[in-house]
Design a protein around this motif. Structure first.
Motif, PDB file in Angstrom:
ATOM      1  N   HIS A  49       1.005  -1.250  -0.211  1.00  0.00           N
ATOM      2  CA  HIS A  49      -0.170  -0.082  -0.195  1.00  0.00           C
ATOM      3  C   HIS A  49       0.343   1.365  -0.112  1.00  0.00           C
ATOM      4  O   HIS A  49       0.211   2.283  -0.086  1.00  0.00           O
ATOM      5  CB  HIS A  49      -1.011  -0.163   1.463  1.00  0.00           C
ATOM      6  CG  HIS A  49      -1.840  -1.142   1.014  1.00  0.00           C
ATOM      7  ND1 HIS A  49      -1.918  -1.944   2.374  1.00  0.00           N
ATOM      8  CD2 HIS A  49      -2.600  -1.766   0.606  1.00  0.00           C
ATOM      9  CE1 HIS A  49      -3.665  -2.127   1.838  1.00  0.00           C
ATOM     10  NE2 HIS A  49      -3.251  -2.745   1.103  1.00  0.00           N
ATOM     11  N   TYR A  50       1.992   0.869  -0.146  1.00  0.00           N
ATOM     12  CA  TYR A  50       2.839   2.377   0.400  1.00  0.00           C
ATOM     13  C   TYR A  50       3.929   2.957  -0.974  1.00  0.00           C
ATOM     14  O   TYR A  50       5.104   3.317  -0.556  1.00  0.00           O
ATOM     15  CB  TYR A  50       4.040   2.401   0.809  1.00  0.00           C
ATOM     16  CG  TYR A  50       2.717   2.578   2.744  1.00  0.00           C
ATOM     17  CD1 TYR A  50       2.999   3.076   3.408  1.00  0.00           C
ATOM     18  CD2 TYR A  50       2.235   1.554   3.439  1.00  0.00           C
ATOM     19  CE1 TYR A  50       1.477   3.901   4.577  1.00  0.00           C
ATOM     20  CE2 TYR A  50       1.202   1.243   4.812  1.00  0.00           C
ATOM     21  CZ  TYR A  50       1.149   3.032   4.966  1.00  0.00           C
ATOM     22  OH  TYR A  50       0.138   2.600   6.184  1.00  0.00           O
ATOM     23  N   HIS A  66      -8.289   8.627   9.542  1.00  0.00           N
ATOM     24  CA  HIS A  66      -7.559   8.046  10.371  1.00  0.00           C
ATOM     25  C   HIS A  66      -6.091   7.474   9.414  1.00  0.00           C
ATOM     26  O   HIS A  66      -4.474   7.790  10.006  1.00  0.00           O
ATOM     27  CB  HIS A  66      -7.759   6.852  10.526  1.00  0.00           C
ATOM     28  CG  HIS A  66      -7.784   6.333  11.833  1.00  0.00           C
ATOM     29  ND1 HIS A  66      -6.233   6.350  13.294  1.00  0.00           N
ATOM     30  CD2 HIS A  66      -6.409   4.961  11.352  1.00  0.00           C
ATOM     31  CE1 HIS A  66      -5.537   5.431  13.545  1.00  0.00           C
ATOM     32  NE2 HIS A  66      -5.821   4.038  12.593  1.00  0.00           N
ATOM     33  N   ASP A  67      -6.375   7.721   8.530  1.00  0.00           N
ATOM     34  CA  ASP A  67      -5.511   6.676   7.589  1.00  0.00           C
ATOM     35  C   ASP A  67      -4.983   7.540   6.233  1.00  0.00           C
ATOM     36  O   ASP A  67      -5.635   7.864   5.212  1.00  0.00           O
ATOM     37  CB  ASP A  67      -6.200   5.434   6.640  1.00  0.00           C
ATOM     38  CG  ASP A  67      -4.988   4.931   6.126  1.00  0.00           C
ATOM     39  OD1 ASP A  67      -3.769   5.197   5.935  1.00  0.00           O
ATOM     40  OD2 ASP A  67      -4.507   3.854   5.262  1.00  0.00           O
ATOM     41  N   LEU A  68      -3.736   9.048   7.017  1.00  0.00           N
ATOM     42  CA  LEU A  68      -3.507   9.994   6.360  1.00  0.00           C
ATOM     43  C   LEU A  68      -3.326   9.356   4.866  1.00  0.00           C
ATOM     44  O   LEU A  68      -2.834  10.768   3.614  1.00  0.00           O
ATOM     45  CB  LEU A  68      -2.590  10.899   6.782  1.00  0.00           C
ATOM     46  CG  LEU A  68      -3.742  11.595   8.174  1.00  0.00           C
ATOM     47  CD1 LEU A  68      -2.137  12.255  10.121  1.00  0.00           C
ATOM     48  CD2 LEU A  68      -4.194  12.554   7.810  1.00  0.00           C
ATOM     49  N   LEU A  69      -2.033   8.917   4.868  1.00  0.00           N
ATOM     50  CA  LEU A  69      -1.660   8.301   3.632  1.00  0.00           C
ATOM     51  C   LEU A  69      -2.311   7.975   1.884  1.00  0.00           C
ATOM     52  O   LEU A  69      -1.842   7.551   1.662  1.00  0.00           O
ATOM     53  CB  LEU A  69       0.003   7.374   3.898  1.00  0.00           C
ATOM     54  CG  LEU A  69       0.923   8.144   4.397  1.00  0.00           C
ATOM     55  CD1 LEU A  69       2.403   7.576   4.465  1.00  0.00           C
ATOM     56  CD2 LEU A  69       1.460   9.483   3.979  1.00  0.00           C
ATOM     57  N   HIS A  70      -3.795   7.631   2.359  1.00  0.00           N
ATOM     58  CA  HIS A  70      -4.648   7.321   1.784  1.00  0.00           C
ATOM     59  C   HIS A  70      -5.847   8.048   1.623  1.00  0.00           C
ATOM     60  O   HIS A  70      -7.028   7.123   0.918  1.00  0.00           O
ATOM     61  CB  HIS A  70      -4.439   5.670   2.107  1.00  0.00           C
ATOM     62  CG  HIS A  70      -3.409   5.030   2.101  1.00  0.00           C
ATOM     63  ND1 HIS A  70      -2.853   4.695   3.031  1.00  0.00           N
ATOM     64  CD2 HIS A  70      -2.361   4.327   1.667  1.00  0.00           C
ATOM     65  CE1 HIS A  70      -1.338   4.046   2.457  1.00  0.00           C
ATOM     66  NE2 HIS A  70      -1.620   3.730   1.708  1.00  0.00           N
ATOM     67  N   GLU A  71      -5.709   8.967   2.143  1.00  0.00           N
ATOM     68  CA  GLU A  71      -6.672  10.329   1.939  1.00  0.00           C
ATOM     69  C   GLU A  71      -6.991  11.287   1.061  1.00  0.00           C
ATOM     70  O   GLU A  71      -5.161  10.762   0.362  1.00  0.00           O
ATOM     71  CB  GLU A  71      -7.327  10.387   3.429  1.00  0.00           C
ATOM     72  CG  GLU A  71      -7.521   9.379   4.484  1.00  0.00           C
ATOM     73  CD  GLU A  71      -8.096   9.576   5.819  1.00  0.00           C
ATOM     74  OE1 GLU A  71      -8.514  11.303   5.300  1.00  0.00           O
ATOM     75  OE2 GLU A  71      -8.145   8.889   6.699  1.00  0.00           O
ATOM     76  N   PRO A  72      -7.778  11.954   0.626  1.00  0.00           N
ATOM     77  CA  PRO A  72      -7.968  13.039  -0.534  1.00  0.00           C
ATOM     78  C   PRO A  72      -6.403  13.736   0.164  1.00  0.00           C
ATOM     79  O   PRO A  72      -5.647  14.136  -0.585  1.00  0.00           O
ATOM     80  CB  PRO A  72      -8.810  13.433  -0.491  1.00  0.00           C
ATOM     81  CG  PRO A  72      -9.577  12.492  -0.152  1.00  0.00           C
ATOM     82  CD  PRO A  72      -9.156  11.941   0.599  1.00  0.00           C
ATOM     83  N   VAL A  73      -5.935  13.873   1.431  1.00  0.00           N
ATOM     84  CA  VAL A  73      -5.260  15.248   1.849  1.00  0.00           C
ATOM     85  C   VAL A  73      -3.743  13.901   1.512  1.00  0.00           C
ATOM     86  O   VAL A  73      -2.702  15.153   2.473  1.00  0.00           O
ATOM     87  CB  VAL A  73      -5.198  15.676   2.979  1.00  0.00           C
ATOM     88  CG1 VAL A  73      -5.087  14.267   3.695  1.00  0.00           C
ATOM     89  CG2 VAL A  73      -4.256  16.750   3.686  1.00  0.00           C
ATOM     90  N   HIS A  74      -3.390  12.887   0.697  1.00  0.00           N
ATOM     91  CA  HIS A  74      -2.010  11.980   0.672  1.00  0.00           C
ATOM     92  C   HIS A  74      -0.930  12.830   1.078  1.00  0.00           C
ATOM     93  O   HIS A  74      -0.103  12.620   1.042  1.00  0.00           O
ATOM     94  CB  HIS A  74      -2.310  10.847   0.114  1.00  0.00           C
ATOM     95  CG  HIS A  74      -2.455  10.519  -0.537  1.00  0.00           C
ATOM     96  ND1 HIS A  74      -1.641  11.015  -2.025  1.00  0.00           N
ATOM     97  CD2 HIS A  74      -3.357  11.458  -2.223  1.00  0.00           C
ATOM     98  CE1 HIS A  74      -1.635  11.234  -3.671  1.00  0.00           C
ATOM     99  NE2 HIS A  74      -3.394  11.214  -3.512  1.00  0.00           N
ATOM    100  N   LEU A 127      11.953  10.409  14.522  1.00  0.00           N
ATOM    101  CA  LEU A 127      10.638   9.627  14.443  1.00  0.00           C
ATOM    102  C   LEU A 127       9.103  10.443  13.793  1.00  0.00           C
ATOM    103  O   LEU A 127       8.879  11.458  14.939  1.00  0.00           O
ATOM    104  CB  LEU A 127      10.550   8.820  16.606  1.00  0.00           C
ATOM    105  CG  LEU A 127       9.075   8.365  16.119  1.00  0.00           C
ATOM    106  CD1 LEU A 127       9.333   7.115  15.896  1.00  0.00           C
ATOM    107  CD2 LEU A 127       9.308   8.950  18.250  1.00  0.00           C
ATOM    108  N   VAL A 128       8.587   9.396  13.064  1.00  0.00           N
ATOM    109  CA  VAL A 128       7.390  10.085  12.806  1.00  0.00           C
ATOM    110  C   VAL A 128       6.363   8.756  13.389  1.00  0.00           C
ATOM    111  O   VAL A 128       6.683   8.081  13.212  1.00  0.00           O
ATOM    112  CB  VAL A 128       7.216   9.858  11.423  1.00  0.00           C
ATOM    113  CG1 VAL A 128       6.044  10.676  10.626  1.00  0.00           C
ATOM    114  CG2 VAL A 128       8.413  10.220  10.786  1.00  0.00           C
ATOM    115  N   LEU A 129       5.298   9.738  13.641  1.00  0.00           N
ATOM    116  CA  LEU A 129       3.745   9.698  14.438  1.00  0.00           C
ATOM    117  C   LEU A 129       3.611   9.849  13.610  1.00  0.00           C
ATOM    118  O   LEU A 129       2.788  10.259  13.815  1.00  0.00           O
ATOM    119  CB  LEU A 129       3.302   9.828  15.872  1.00  0.00           C
ATOM    120  CG  LEU A 129       5.048   9.085  17.033  1.00  0.00           C
ATOM    121  CD1 LEU A 129       4.883   9.271  18.051  1.00  0.00           C
ATOM    122  CD2 LEU A 129       5.352   7.989  17.083  1.00  0.00           C
ATOM    123  N   SER A 130       1.959   8.687  13.535  1.00  0.00           N
ATOM    124  CA  SER A 130       1.520   8.817  12.543  1.00  0.00           C
ATOM    125  C   SER A 130      -0.045   8.394  13.454  1.00  0.00           C
ATOM    126  O   SER A 130      -0.485   6.770  13.675  1.00  0.00           O
ATOM    127  CB  SER A 130       1.133   8.537  10.484  1.00  0.00           C
ATOM    128  OG  SER A 130      -0.112   8.237  10.261  1.00  0.00           O
TER     129      SER A 130
END
Length: 244
Positions: A37-38, A210-218, A146-149
């Motif tokens: 997915h990445y 919740h899933d920021l990297l797979h939303e319109p804002v990604h 460190l990155v936390l999502s």
């Protein structure tokens, strides 16, 4: 395909090489996600000169296990540590960045002995001691950042007076990204946590869940994360130089 023997079976990981890289990123996905997915996120990461490695959690992607029961936090931490060790063996001089989303963010904090819930009673304290790694498997000094999502509340009790676990040092650069409309991990908990850890950079995204990297804002989220990673990795070396 690359695999290693993990806590609950064979674990699959994926690598996106960046030949002229300035750093290495280890990414830990959340429940219901896997490394496939990445690919979209990997593109700007690699373009910034950062080599990305990611792990399929037990029962997800090509890793063995039960997707409904990916393991205890100690087992998740052990699997993540094994991937980090592989990265350090392959790229021993590269500044190391760690990123986790949701359960992956809990695991990332667990690697540092800092994934502890709020406690209100002696029974709560006993449960934390039994179920949460309280000492670091990775020393914060080994990380460039460190990155936390989308971190769930259950991992954000650290930093309060008298809290169990290992306190995160202000010398560790940390970025937290979170959707204001996150219903799975409501944003109030990360706001409280970053108030206790006042050196942490928190970026909030309106009308995002919740899933920021797979939303319109990604695209904006990816850009913010990559820009931050470039900045924290830069002091460790000269941009664009190969590190192997």
């Amino acid at each position: 395909m690359p695999f290693f023997d993990g806590s609950r079976g064979r674990m699959h990981y994926r690598r996106w090489p960046a030949p002229e890289h300035r750093a290495a990123l280890v990414l830990l996905p959340g429940i219901g996600q896997h490394t496939g997915h990445y690919h979209r996120f990997a593109a700007p990461v690699r373009a910034a000169g950062i080599e990305m490695w990611a792990l399929d959690t037990a029962g997800h992607g090509l890793s063995e296990g039960d997707p409904a029961n990916p393991g205890t936090l100690a087992e998740l931490v052990a699997d993540a540590l094994r991937l980090i060790e592989l990265v350090r063996t392959e790229l021993p001089r590269s500044p190391l960045l760690l990123m986790g989303h949701s359960l992956g963010a809990v695991t990332a904090l667990g690697l540092l002995g800092a994934a502890v819930p709020d406690t209100a009673s002696a029974a709560d304290l006993s449960a934390v001691e039994a179920n949460c790694p309280l000492t670091p498997s990775v020393e914060p000094t080994a990380l460039a950042g460190l990155v936390l999502s989308g971190v769930p509340k259950r991992a954000l009790g650290g930093g309060a007076p008298g809290a169990l676990g290992t306190a995160l040092p202000p010398t560790l650069p940390i970025l937290a990204v979170h959707g204001v409309e996150d219903r799975r991990a409501p944003i109030d908990a990360i706001r409280d946590w970053t108030a206790r850890h006042n050196w942490v950079s928190l970026i909030e995204y309106d009308e995002a869940g919740h899933d920021l990297l797979h939303e319109p804002v990604h695209a904006r989220v990816s850009g913010d994360i990559v820009e931050w990673m470039r900045e924290v990795a830069e002091p460790a070396g000269v941009a664009g130089s190969a590190r192997r």
